[in-house]
Design an enzyme around this catalytic site. Sequence first.
Site, PDB file in Angstrom:
ATOM      1  N   TRP A   1       0.808  -1.231   0.000  1.00  0.00           N
ATOM      2  CA  TRP A   1       0.000   0.000   0.000  1.00  0.00           C
ATOM      3  C   TRP A   1       0.831   1.266   0.000  1.00  0.00           C
ATOM      4  O   TRP A   1       0.472   2.249  -0.664  1.00  0.00           O
ATOM      5  CB  TRP A   1      -1.009  -0.031   1.150  1.00  0.00           C
ATOM      6  CG  TRP A   1      -2.074  -1.041   0.859  1.00  0.00           C
ATOM      7  CD1 TRP A   1      -2.289  -2.227   1.508  1.00  0.00           C
ATOM      8  CD2 TRP A   1      -3.021  -1.007  -0.224  1.00  0.00           C
ATOM      9  NE1 TRP A   1      -3.312  -2.916   0.901  1.00  0.00           N
ATOM     10  CE2 TRP A   1      -3.780  -2.190  -0.158  1.00  0.00           C
ATOM     11  CE3 TRP A   1      -3.302  -0.098  -1.239  1.00  0.00           C
ATOM     12  CZ2 TRP A   1      -4.803  -2.490  -1.064  1.00  0.00           C
ATOM     13  CZ3 TRP A   1      -4.320  -0.390  -2.142  1.00  0.00           C
ATOM     14  CH2 TRP A   1      -5.054  -1.563  -2.049  1.00  0.00           C
TER      15      TRP A   1
ATOM     16  N   ASP B   1      -1.238   6.400   6.334  1.00  0.00           N
ATOM     17  CA  ASP B   1      -2.354   5.581   5.849  1.00  0.00           C
ATOM     18  C   ASP B   1      -2.666   4.591   6.963  1.00  0.00           C
ATOM     19  O   ASP B   1      -1.882   3.698   7.256  1.00  0.00           O
ATOM     20  CB  ASP B   1      -1.942   4.853   4.561  1.00  0.00           C
ATOM     21  CG  ASP B   1      -3.018   3.884   4.075  1.00  0.00           C
ATOM     22  OD1 ASP B   1      -4.081   3.782   4.720  1.00  0.00           O
ATOM     23  OD2 ASP B   1      -2.784   3.227   3.045  1.00  0.00           O
TER      24      ASP B   1
ATOM     25  N   LYS C   1     -12.630  -1.484   6.687  1.00  0.00           N
ATOM     26  CA  LYS C   1     -12.085  -2.497   7.597  1.00  0.00           C
ATOM     27  C   LYS C   1     -12.793  -2.452   8.950  1.00  0.00           C
ATOM     28  O   LYS C   1     -13.283  -3.469   9.416  1.00  0.00           O
ATOM     29  CB  LYS C   1     -10.586  -2.288   7.821  1.00  0.00           C
ATOM     30  CG  LYS C   1      -9.781  -2.029   6.566  1.00  0.00           C
ATOM     31  CD  LYS C   1      -9.757  -3.205   5.643  1.00  0.00           C
ATOM     32  CE  LYS C   1      -8.808  -2.937   4.479  1.00  0.00           C
ATOM     33  NZ  LYS C   1      -8.959  -3.911   3.407  1.00  0.00           N
TER      34      LYS C   1
HETATM   35  C1  LIG Z   1      -3.570  -0.022   4.046  1.00  0.00           C
HETATM   36  C2  LIG Z   1      -4.467   0.221   2.869  1.00  0.00           C
HETATM   37  N1  LIG Z   1      -4.346   1.374   2.198  1.00  0.00           N
HETATM   38  C3  LIG Z   1      -5.118   1.651   1.137  1.00  0.00           C
HETATM   39  C4  LIG Z   1      -6.077   0.781   0.705  1.00  0.00           C
HETATM   40  C5  LIG Z   1      -6.919   1.130  -0.492  1.00  0.00           C
HETATM   41  O1  LIG Z   1      -8.210   1.454  -0.094  1.00  0.00           O
HETATM   42  P1  LIG Z   1      -9.322   1.720  -1.200  1.00  0.00           P
HETATM   43  O2  LIG Z   1      -9.364   0.514  -2.094  1.00  0.00           O
HETATM   44  O3  LIG Z   1     -10.587   1.901  -0.425  1.00  0.00           O
HETATM   45  O4  LIG Z   1      -8.935   2.945  -1.957  1.00  0.00           O
HETATM   46  C6  LIG Z   1      -6.250  -0.445   1.370  1.00  0.00           C
HETATM   47  C7  LIG Z   1      -7.262  -1.403   0.928  1.00  0.00           C
HETATM   48  O5  LIG Z   1      -7.467  -2.447   1.455  1.00  0.00           O
HETATM   49  C8  LIG Z   1      -5.429  -0.722   2.481  1.00  0.00           C
HETATM   50  O6  LIG Z   1      -5.545  -1.876   3.162  1.00  0.00           O
END
Ligand SMILES: Cc1ncc(COP(=O)(O)O)c(C=O)c1O
Length: 326
Positions: A65, A136, A160
Amino acid sequence: MSTRSKEFSQLAKECEKDLRDLVNLPDNYAVLWTQSGAFLQFTSVPFNIGGSRENTATYVETGHWSMEAAKEARKFINVAPAWKPQQEEYLFTLPETEELNIHKDSKYVYYCDNETVHGVEYHTPIVTEGVPVVCDMTSSYLTKPIDWDRVDVAISSAQKNLGPSGITSLIVNKDLLGRKRDDTPIMCDWETQHNCGGFYNTPNVFALYLCGLTLKHLKKFGLEFYDDLAKQRSKLIYDVFDSSNGFYKNKVNPKHRSRINCQFTLKSKEEDDKFLKAADEAGFLFLYGHDKYGGCRVNMYNAMPLEGAEKLRNFMKQYQDEQERL
Ligand SMILES: Cc1ncc(COP(=O)(O)O)c(C=O)c1O
């Protein structure tokens, strides 16, 4: 429900209050609810606090991520790496604050608190001197108390621990509003969203309503309770790995093991698949790893009771016994 109704503004007000109470948020932070997930915020961060295209921001890339966030940011700012992991090391460990190399002109430092895919988590936040920190928190949000002295921007997709997908909790230190680039796209623009009460376009009302219900529920127990629960749950699973004599392998540095996402592999891809099939048949669903990386993963968010982890622990031990007897 009209989004201009007093009912909606009451809902928004209550959600904000409950969130502020739950995470103990200081008054100098703004609460925004955005759409398009954490991904839109990967784009928004450099526009809002990065300044011009020639500037630099430091990214701590520790897994899937944060790498996605850095990849997006590179389109809009120079990205300086915060550390140089040995080959593939970044998949299994995290740099401590002392090991970080923060670019001297960095407009901000970006990191991911819990790498959902790779199962590594910062158990103490990183520390920077005078450089804004963007974190994040998507997969660890509301699973432990947050130290707001260490975080200026907290990005958390709701799906989550907070509510359904399609809504994101964004918390921004108000000192950072007003630094945006002139060409900031409107849906990325934190200052404008803040100035119009957190919502610029039509909000996702139902998603916010569900977040509101979750917040009221979480408030009954508090974040220390969920932290403790996450530690207990994940310990059950890590103990299975550690006592399996290598039957279940987890390569993450024990210091950085995630309390939320416990990833593992068996001896081969075929053995992973066989385990996943048996788990599925026994009612333990969705234990597969991320499409891109494979393997297996136990995801345990706030809604998972300790009994869920106990049942999985028992299943995994029994599965190993059966396989070793064959
Ligand atoms: C740590 C983290 N950051 C970002 C995201 C991306 O989130 P989204 O798909 O809602 O944009 C996720 C998705 O599971 C994640 O676990």
